[in-house]
Design a protein around this motif. Sequence first.
Motif, PDB file in Angstrom:
ATOM      1  N   VAL A  39      39.303  27.822  40.392  1.00 59.47           N
ATOM      2  CA  VAL A  39      39.705  28.816  41.381  1.00 59.47           C
ATOM      3  C   VAL A  39      39.089  28.464  42.725  1.00 59.47           C
ATOM      4  O   VAL A  39      37.912  28.130  42.813  1.00 59.47           O
ATOM      5  CB  VAL A  39      39.242  30.221  40.950  1.00 59.47           C
ATOM      6  N   ASP A  41      37.550  29.321  46.288  1.00 57.14           N
ATOM      7  CA  ASP A  41      36.834  30.410  46.958  1.00 57.14           C
ATOM      8  C   ASP A  41      37.187  30.315  48.447  1.00 57.14           C
ATOM      9  O   ASP A  41      36.672  29.454  49.157  1.00 57.14           O
ATOM     10  CB  ASP A  41      35.328  30.235  46.760  1.00 57.14           C
ATOM     11  N   LEU A 174      41.637  34.284  42.709  1.00 55.75           N
ATOM     12  CA  LEU A 174      40.790  35.242  43.426  1.00 55.75           C
ATOM     13  C   LEU A 174      41.615  36.006  44.453  1.00 55.75           C
ATOM     14  O   LEU A 174      41.471  37.229  44.594  1.00 55.75           O
ATOM     15  CB  LEU A 174      39.624  34.526  44.101  1.00 55.75           C
ATOM     16  N   GLU A 188      35.726  39.753  42.760  1.00 55.98           N
ATOM     17  CA  GLU A 188      34.737  38.736  42.410  1.00 55.98           C
ATOM     18  C   GLU A 188      33.965  39.119  41.155  1.00 55.98           C
ATOM     19  O   GLU A 188      33.648  38.262  40.320  1.00 55.98           O
ATOM     20  CB  GLU A 188      33.761  38.537  43.563  1.00 55.98           C
ATOM     21  N   LEU A 191      36.324  38.619  38.139  1.00 55.91           N
ATOM     22  CA  LEU A 191      36.547  37.190  37.934  1.00 55.91           C
ATOM     23  C   LEU A 191      35.312  36.521  37.342  1.00 55.91           C
ATOM     24  O   LEU A 191      35.419  35.667  36.451  1.00 55.91           O
ATOM     25  CB  LEU A 191      36.923  36.532  39.263  1.00 55.91           C
ATOM     26  N   PHE A 259      35.912  29.851  37.700  1.00 57.55           N
ATOM     27  CA  PHE A 259      35.447  30.248  39.030  1.00 57.55           C
ATOM     28  C   PHE A 259      34.085  29.629  39.298  1.00 57.55           C
ATOM     29  O   PHE A 259      33.060  30.189  38.932  1.00 57.55           O
ATOM     30  CB  PHE A 259      35.367  31.774  39.114  1.00 57.55           C
TER      31      PHE A 259
END
Length: 331
Positions: A39, A41, A174, A188, A191, A259
Motif C-alpha cells: 500500500v 502512503d 489507504l 490508518e 489498515l 501496509f
Amino acid sequence: MSVREFRDEYFNALLNLIWRQWTRLGIAGQIPIGDSPYVVDPEALLLFSSSFCRYDQRLYDLVIDWLRVNETFINVQRLKSLSGKVRQKDAASLGFIVATMSKFYSRKWKKLADDLLPVKPCKAVSMFINPDQKSQDFCREKDKIAMQYGYLRTPYLPTNKVTAFPTDISASILLQMRGVFGLSARAETILTLLNKEICKIQDVADISGFSWKSIQDVLMELTAGGLVATDAKAKRGRYYYLKSPEKIRYLFDVKHFIFPDWRRIFDALGILWQTVANPRLIDLSKQTFHSEMARVFEEEIGENLLDAGINELKFLNPEKVTGLPELLEKL
C-alpha cells in the motif's frame, strides 16, 4: 562495480520506485508499474518526493497535478505531523507545493504553506538539479511562489495527465479506506490492524504518524462500536484486534495488501542516497566506500528496515547494499 556506477544505478532505481508509486496512484507514466501488494502512503510519498523529485521536473509537476485531482483524500494534518518526524524532506520544496495548491486550488493548504515559509530571506537557488547536485537549467521566467521559498524555477503549468486514483490495486487501499472511514486516524488504524492482527496503541501511532492520544480515542470508539476488541488488560499495554477482519476486506476489490512503514523506509533510502551522492565519496576506493556504508548503517539506519514491513529490504546490510537497485525494482 565502482562507487559512481553504484550511485547511478541506485539513483535510477530509486527514481523509478517513486515514479511507480505515483503511477499506481493515477499519474501517467511510461515506467511499467507491475503488481505489488504494498500500500502506498501518500503523505510519506509526498514528503520524500518534495526532496527527491527535484531531480525530475516532469514528475515533480505531475505530483502537483495529482494533488489537484485527489486532494480530498490527502490528510494535511497528518502531512504536517509526519514532516516533523521524517529526516528526508525538503521543507522549502514542500512549502512551494502546498502554497501552489493553496493559491490556485484549495484553502486547506494555506496554514501549512505559511508555516513552511523561510524565517529569513535567502538567496534563491535552482529548484531542479542533476545527480551531481548541479543546476539542471537556467529559467528566464521565474515562478513567484517558488521565489518565496528560495527556489528558482519556471512557472508551474497544470496538465491533464493524471486521473483519480484507481480502486482495483493494493497501492490505493489507504486512499480507498479514507473514502469509507474519512480523513481521521480511523483509516490508518484499521489498515494497521488488518496487517498486524493485534496491536498496541503505540504500534499504530508509530506507523500512522498520529499521536498516541488520537489513536487511543479512535480505538476506544471502534471498540465501543463493536468493530475492534481488546484483551482488556491494563489500560497501557493492552492489545487491540479486529473482530471480523474479513468483513472489512469484503468492502474492497483488493483482498491482499501490506501496509509498510514508508516513513522509515524513505528515511533509510534517503540517507543512503545522500551518502552516495556526496561528491567527495564518488572517487574514493571501494574499501573506503564499504567502510562508509558500514558507518551509515550502524549510526543512522540501524534496524529501521528490519520491521518496516517490506521483505525485500528486511535484511539489507552494508555487504548487500550493492544489490539494492535490483531490490528496489521489485517493489
